[in-house]
Motif scaffolding. Structure first.
Motif, PDB file in Angstrom:
ATOM      1  N   ILE A 133       1.660  46.913  63.396  1.00 28.55           N
ATOM      2  CA  ILE A 133       0.407  46.152  63.300  1.00 28.55           C
ATOM      3  C   ILE A 133       0.120  45.757  61.858  1.00 28.55           C
ATOM      4  O   ILE A 133      -0.346  44.645  61.586  1.00 28.55           O
ATOM      5  N   GLU A 134       0.412  46.646  60.926  1.00 31.07           N
ATOM      6  CA  GLU A 134       0.215  46.316  59.511  1.00 31.07           C
ATOM      7  C   GLU A 134       1.075  45.126  59.103  1.00 31.07           C
ATOM      8  O   GLU A 134       0.622  44.220  58.383  1.00 31.07           O
ATOM      9  N   LEU A 135       2.322  45.092  59.557  1.00 29.93           N
ATOM     10  CA  LEU A 135       3.207  43.980  59.233  1.00 29.93           C
ATOM     11  C   LEU A 135       2.680  42.681  59.815  1.00 29.93           C
ATOM     12  O   LEU A 135       2.668  41.635  59.146  1.00 29.93           O
ATOM     13  N   ILE A 136       2.216  42.716  61.052  1.00 26.24           N
ATOM     14  CA  ILE A 136       1.651  41.519  61.677  1.00 26.24           C
ATOM     15  C   ILE A 136       0.422  41.040  60.913  1.00 26.24           C
ATOM     16  O   ILE A 136       0.255  39.832  60.661  1.00 26.24           O
ATOM     17  N   ASP A 137      -0.446  41.961  60.514  1.00 27.15           N
ATOM     18  CA  ASP A 137      -1.640  41.591  59.753  1.00 27.15           C
ATOM     19  C   ASP A 137      -1.270  40.906  58.442  1.00 27.15           C
ATOM     20  O   ASP A 137      -1.901  39.916  58.036  1.00 27.15           O
ATOM     21  N   ARG A 138      -0.279  41.425  57.764  1.00 32.43           N
ATOM     22  CA  ARG A 138       0.148  40.808  56.502  1.00 32.43           C
ATOM     23  C   ARG A 138       0.602  39.370  56.711  1.00 32.43           C
ATOM     24  O   ARG A 138       0.272  38.472  55.923  1.00 32.43           O
ATOM     25  N   LEU A 139       1.352  39.145  57.769  1.00 36.29           N
ATOM     26  CA  LEU A 139       1.851  37.796  58.034  1.00 36.29           C
ATOM     27  C   LEU A 139       0.725  36.855  58.409  1.00 36.29           C
ATOM     28  O   LEU A 139       0.682  35.703  57.954  1.00 36.29           O
TER      29      LEU A 139
ATOM     30  N   VAL B  44       7.520  32.242  55.472  1.00 38.88           N
ATOM     31  CA  VAL B  44       7.102  33.469  54.780  1.00 38.88           C
ATOM     32  C   VAL B  44       7.890  34.631  55.360  1.00 38.88           C
ATOM     33  O   VAL B  44       8.141  34.663  56.569  1.00 38.88           O
ATOM     34  N   ARG B  45       8.262  35.577  54.512  1.00 32.30           N
ATOM     35  CA  ARG B  45       8.913  36.799  54.982  1.00 32.30           C
ATOM     36  C   ARG B  45       8.114  38.006  54.495  1.00 32.30           C
ATOM     37  O   ARG B  45       7.568  37.992  53.392  1.00 32.30           O
ATOM     38  N   GLU B  46       8.083  39.037  55.315  1.00 29.51           N
ATOM     39  CA  GLU B  46       7.464  40.308  54.948  1.00 29.51           C
ATOM     40  C   GLU B  46       8.304  41.431  55.545  1.00 29.51           C
ATOM     41  O   GLU B  46       8.976  41.256  56.561  1.00 29.51           O
ATOM     42  N   SER B  47       8.265  42.580  54.921  1.00 31.73           N
ATOM     43  CA  SER B  47       8.917  43.762  55.489  1.00 31.73           C
ATOM     44  C   SER B  47       8.128  44.997  55.088  1.00 31.73           C
ATOM     45  O   SER B  47       7.407  44.992  54.089  1.00 31.73           O
ATOM     46  N   ILE B  48       8.279  46.032  55.889  1.00 30.27           N
ATOM     47  CA  ILE B  48       7.626  47.313  55.627  1.00 30.27           C
ATOM     48  C   ILE B  48       8.657  48.415  55.828  1.00 30.27           C
ATOM     49  O   ILE B  48       9.341  48.452  56.859  1.00 30.27           O
ATOM     50  N   ALA B  49       8.793  49.294  54.852  1.00 30.86           N
ATOM     51  CA  ALA B  49       9.698  50.430  54.994  1.00 30.86           C
ATOM     52  C   ALA B  49       9.173  51.357  56.082  1.00 30.86           C
ATOM     53  O   ALA B  49       7.972  51.652  56.141  1.00 30.86           O
TER      54      ALA B  49
ATOM     55  N   LEU C  17      -2.338  36.940  57.453  1.00 30.02           N
ATOM     56  CA  LEU C  17      -3.096  36.616  56.244  1.00 30.02           C
ATOM     57  C   LEU C  17      -2.410  35.553  55.395  1.00 30.02           C
ATOM     58  O   LEU C  17      -3.074  34.837  54.634  1.00 30.02           O
ATOM     59  N   ARG C  18      -1.102  35.414  55.526  1.00 29.77           N
ATOM     60  CA  ARG C  18      -0.370  34.453  54.699  1.00 29.77           C
ATOM     61  C   ARG C  18      -0.151  33.115  55.397  1.00 29.77           C
ATOM     62  O   ARG C  18       0.443  32.197  54.808  1.00 29.77           O
ATOM     63  N   ALA C  19      -0.658  32.957  56.607  1.00 27.15           N
ATOM     64  CA  ALA C  19      -0.450  31.710  57.351  1.00 27.15           C
ATOM     65  C   ALA C  19      -1.289  30.590  56.749  1.00 27.15           C
ATOM     66  O   ALA C  19      -2.482  30.775  56.469  1.00 27.15           O
ATOM     67  N   ASP C  20      -0.696  29.412  56.587  1.00 31.15           N
ATOM     68  CA  ASP C  20      -1.410  28.262  56.026  1.00 31.15           C
ATOM     69  C   ASP C  20      -1.675  27.184  57.071  1.00 31.15           C
ATOM     70  O   ASP C  20      -2.062  26.067  56.730  1.00 31.15           O
ATOM     71  N   ARG C  21      -1.438  27.505  58.329  1.00 31.11           N
ATOM     72  CA  ARG C  21      -1.745  26.581  59.430  1.00 31.11           C
ATOM     73  C   ARG C  21      -1.981  27.402  60.696  1.00 31.11           C
ATOM     74  O   ARG C  21      -1.925  28.617  60.656  1.00 31.11           O
ATOM     75  N   ARG C  22      -2.241  26.730  61.796  1.00 29.93           N
ATOM     76  CA  ARG C  22      -2.601  27.438  63.014  1.00 29.93           C
ATOM     77  C   ARG C  22      -1.436  28.284  63.534  1.00 29.93           C
ATOM     78  O   ARG C  22      -0.275  27.901  63.430  1.00 29.93           O
ATOM     79  N   ILE C  23      -1.779  29.431  64.097  1.00 30.34           N
ATOM     80  CA  ILE C  23      -0.785  30.353  64.638  1.00 30.34           C
ATOM     81  C   ILE C  23      -0.765  30.220  66.153  1.00 30.34           C
ATOM     82  O   ILE C  23      -1.799  30.351  66.815  1.00 30.34           O
ATOM     83  N   LEU C  24       0.428  29.975  66.699  1.00 28.64           N
ATOM     84  CA  LEU C  24       0.567  29.802  68.144  1.00 28.64           C
ATOM     85  C   LEU C  24       0.578  31.141  68.866  1.00 28.64           C
ATOM     86  O   LEU C  24       0.101  31.250  69.999  1.00 28.64           O
ATOM     87  N   GLY C  25       1.126  32.171  68.235  1.00 29.75           N
ATOM     88  CA  GLY C  25       1.194  33.475  68.875  1.00 29.75           C
ATOM     89  C   GLY C  25       2.062  34.425  68.080  1.00 29.75           C
ATOM     90  O   GLY C  25       2.524  34.105  66.976  1.00 29.75           O
ATOM     91  N   VAL C  26       2.275  35.596  68.642  1.00 29.61           N
ATOM     92  CA  VAL C  26       3.048  36.657  68.005  1.00 29.61           C
ATOM     93  C   VAL C  26       4.232  36.992  68.917  1.00 29.61           C
ATOM     94  O   VAL C  26       4.065  37.190  70.121  1.00 29.61           O
ATOM     95  N   GLY C  27       5.417  37.044  68.330  1.00 23.45           N
ATOM     96  CA  GLY C  27       6.607  37.458  69.059  1.00 23.45           C
ATOM     97  C   GLY C  27       7.168  38.722  68.438  1.00 23.45           C
ATOM     98  O   GLY C  27       7.425  38.758  67.234  1.00 23.45           O
ATOM     99  N   VAL C  28       7.327  39.767  69.231  1.00 25.89           N
ATOM    100  CA  VAL C  28       7.815  41.059  68.730  1.00 25.89           C
ATOM    101  C   VAL C  28       9.070  41.443  69.509  1.00 25.89           C
ATOM    102  O   VAL C  28       9.075  41.432  70.746  1.00 25.89           O
ATOM    103  N   CYS C  29      10.111  41.787  68.775  1.00 24.53           N
ATOM    104  CA  CYS C  29      11.376  42.190  69.381  1.00 24.53           C
ATOM    105  C   CYS C  29      11.638  43.646  69.030  1.00 24.53           C
ATOM    106  O   CYS C  29      11.690  44.010  67.847  1.00 24.53           O
ATOM    107  N   ALA C  30      11.791  44.467  70.057  1.00 25.56           N
ATOM    108  CA  ALA C  30      11.924  45.907  69.862  1.00 25.56           C
ATOM    109  C   ALA C  30      13.224  46.400  70.467  1.00 25.56           C
ATOM    110  O   ALA C  30      13.683  45.881  71.491  1.00 25.56           O
TER     111      ALA C  30
END
Length: 383
Positions: free
Chosen positions: A144-150, A125-130, A152-165
């Motif tokens: 946080i909004e972008l993470i929430d969107r992703l 799945v891909r998502e983006s926010i302007a 919600l679209r997960a169809d299996r277990r989520i291992l974690g969140v990786g953020v690159c800044a």
């Protein structure tokens, strides 16, 4: 593995799975992690193979593997053919398709990008926010909004969140300084974990991209990845290991001055920084504002500025490769050609001739793949 109440995880019908936080507490440094590391490195190993490799009994390994199969961390892949009597050995591997990582890249110009990626590197799945010019708290809310969107679209277990800044990020997931997002001392990892209740890794975008290049695509032990986007940064790998520095500023080449006073003003407030010349928005603007006959000169000037910064690093670190990502296709050849010419004027011929100066084949997904690798390493203990 045991759940927090002491019951055996996955034991019996209806038993709850361990949460990713519980998995992270159980695995790193444990025998489970040692087995996962072997499967990550070699794949398709039997219980007997694993027992021999780690020096445990086959019964112990079988018990550990049974737990990890129930948790969805390991899967049986195939039965080996056998000659003669006896039960065939069954090969095992990490169940890379059973888990998703929320991967987020905050470095692009004008938008934040994210994806759901499984442990095999497949993007589901891909998502983006302007960004709409959002800075500070507004940029955090969009993240946080972008993470929430992703999620919600997960169809299996989520291992974690990786953020690159972009910017300087410490080992605790705090963004010490990001000029492009107007963040100073932001505890980004803590903010996201509090919001999602998922293990979170936060890293510099170029460092994550360099790790992904090392793990997935490169054969070199000593390389630098130069990431060009809204800003300019680099990740440095020497002897196969990421170099961060005591202040986590290794690879922050974007704010190295490449010109004298009077050069273009950078977002950091200084004049003449590499980023003020080579960042993609600045570069595109300069090309579009120039007459057709002068456009290649703009790109060659950018390539020479890059070489001014690279030359002492290539020479002193003995880098085998410099991998560039983020440039749009029409810019690649003139910039890299100019960079190589300018390096030749600054370094010994044998150093330049042996240097692999190339563009990453992965492109924009390299940072997202790096985010996935960071989470897999932090939660499962695999490197």
């Amino acid at each position: 593995m045991k759940a927090e109440d002491g019951t055996r995880a996955g034991a019996g019908a209806g038993a709850p799975h361990l949460t990713p936080f519980e998995i992270r507490r159980e695995l790193p440094g444990s025998n489970h992690s040692r087995l996962l590391q072997l499967l990550h490195e070699s794949g398709d190993l039997s219980r007997a193979d694993l027992a021999r490799a780690v020096g445990l009994t086959k019964a112990t390994v079988s018990s550990l593997i049974a737990e990890m199969i129930r948790e969805g961390l390991v899967v049986e892949t195939r039965q080996r053919a056998v000659d003669g009597p006896g039960r065939p050995a069954v090969d095992l591997n990490i169940d890379r398709l059973n888990w998703l990582v929320v991967a987020v890249d905050l470095s692009p110009d004008r938008e934040l990008r994210g994806a759901l990626i499984d442990l095999a590197g497949n993007v589901h799945v891909r998502e983006s926010i302007a960004t709409e010019g959002a800075l500070g708290d507004a940029a955090l809310q969009k993240t946080i909004e972008l993470i929430d969107r992703l999620i919600l679209r997960a169809d299996r277990r989520i291992l974690g969140v990786g953020v690159c800044a972009p910017g300087t990020v410490d080992n605790e997931g705090r963004v010490l300084a990001s000029h492009n997002l107007d963040w100073v001392g932001l505890p980004l990892k803590a903010e996201i974990e509090r919001h999602t209740n998922l293990p979170t890794c936060v890293a510099n975008d170029a460092n994550a991209a360099a790790l992904a290049e090392r793990d997935l695509y490169a054969s070199e032990e000593d390389l630098m990845l130069v990431k060009i986007g809204f800003g300019v940064g680099a990740g440095i790998i020497t002897n196969g290991q990421l170099v961060q520095g005591s202040r986590f500023t290794a690879g922050e080449i974007g704010h190295v001055a490449v010109g004298g006073d009077g050069g273009p003003r950078c977002v950091c407030g200084r004049e003449g920084c590499l980023e003020a010349t080579l960042s993609l928005p600045r570069l595109v603007a300069r090309v579009e504002e120039s007459p057709d006959a002068a456009r290649e000169g703009v790109l060659r000037d950018a390539g020479e500025c890059l070489a001014i910064v690279l030359a002492p690093l290539v020479g002193s670190l003995g880098l085998e490769a410099v991998v560039v990502t983020g440039l749009i296709d029409p810019f690649v050849e003139p910039i890299l050609s100019s960079t190589r010419d300018a390096l030749r004027a600054r370094l010994a011929a044998e150093v330049v001739d042996s240097l692999d100066l190339r563009v990453s084949e992965v492109g924009d997904d390299l940072v997202l793949q790096g985010a996935m690798s960071l989470v897999a390493s932090a939660v499962l203990g695999i490197q």
